[in-house]
Design a protein around this motif. Structure first.
Motif, PDB file in Angstrom:
ATOM      1  N   SER A  72      -4.967   4.317   6.122  1.00 52.64           N
ATOM      2  CA  SER A  72      -4.571   4.075   4.728  1.00 52.64           C
ATOM      3  C   SER A  72      -4.447   5.388   3.973  1.00 52.64           C
ATOM      4  CB  SER A  72      -5.581   3.168   4.029  1.00 52.64           C
ATOM      5  OG  SER A  72      -5.602   1.904   4.647  1.00 52.64           O
ATOM      6  N   LYS A  73      -5.394   6.286   4.236  1.00 49.70           N
ATOM      7  CA  LYS A  73      -5.368   7.595   3.575  1.00 49.70           C
ATOM      8  C   LYS A  73      -4.172   8.419   4.064  1.00 49.70           C
ATOM      9  CE  LYS A  73      -8.260  11.540   2.458  1.00 49.70           C
ATOM     10  NZ  LYS A  73      -9.567  12.168   2.603  1.00 49.70           N
ATOM     11  N   ASP A 112       3.286   3.064   2.410  1.00 49.81           N
ATOM     12  CA  ASP A 112       2.157   2.142   2.515  1.00 49.81           C
ATOM     13  C   ASP A 112       1.741   2.012   3.978  1.00 49.81           C
ATOM     14  OD1 ASP A 112       3.735  -0.154   3.641  1.00 49.81           O
ATOM     15  OD2 ASP A 112       4.680  -0.054   1.658  1.00 49.81           O
ATOM     16  N   ALA A 113       0.565   1.453   4.182  1.00 49.14           N
ATOM     17  CA  ALA A 113      -0.014   1.380   5.530  1.00 49.14           C
ATOM     18  C   ALA A 113       0.872   0.586   6.486  1.00 49.14           C
ATOM     19  CB  ALA A 113      -1.413   0.775   5.466  1.00 49.14           C
ATOM     20  N   GLU A 160      -1.081   7.087   2.438  1.00 51.06           N
ATOM     21  CA  GLU A 160      -1.056   7.516   1.029  1.00 51.06           C
ATOM     22  C   GLU A 160      -0.628   8.980   0.915  1.00 51.06           C
ATOM     23  OE1 GLU A 160      -4.392   8.425  -2.332  1.00 51.06           O
ATOM     24  OE2 GLU A 160      -4.587   6.527  -1.251  1.00 51.06           O
TER      25      GLU A 160
END
Length: 106
Positions: free
Chosen positions: A29-30, A38-39, A33
């Motif tokens: 997720s990071k 998006d993931a 970002e």
């Protein structure tokens, strides 16, 4: 990576594998970002095969290989083949020098 030329396959697979290992070892997720997606987009880059039979990550690995680049860990230290060969020759001469060995094992 069946659509990649055989001579590129091994390095291309290594490139893609290193990218995937680092993505999988990270907080995805990071990572998503940080690159502004998006993931789910990151997941598609890793998993969805395109008409070429490659995922986007595999394609990037093959592309880098075809232009003479490779993926390495950010902590790896790079030197050219010329520098590596010069170092090898230097060390070969140093270790055959009685004076060098005397100094080294003082």
């Amino acid at each position: 990576m069946s659509k990649v030329l055989p001579e590129l396959s091994e390095i291309a697979r290594n490139n893609a594998s290193l990218i995937l290992r680092h993505i999988n070892a990270s907080n995805q997720s990071k990572v998503a970002e940080q690159v502004g997606v998006d993931a789910s987009t990151l997941s598609r880059l890793k998993n969805d095969k395109k008409t070429s039979g490659l995922t986007e990550i595999e394609f990037i690995g093959a592309l880098l290989t075809s232009v003479g680049l490779k993926v390495v860990d950010a902590n790896d230290v790079y030197c050219s083949q010329e520098v590596a060969e010069a170092t090898r020759v230097y060390l070969a001469h140093a270790f055959t020098s009685p004076e060098y060995m005397r100094i080294l094992f003082k």
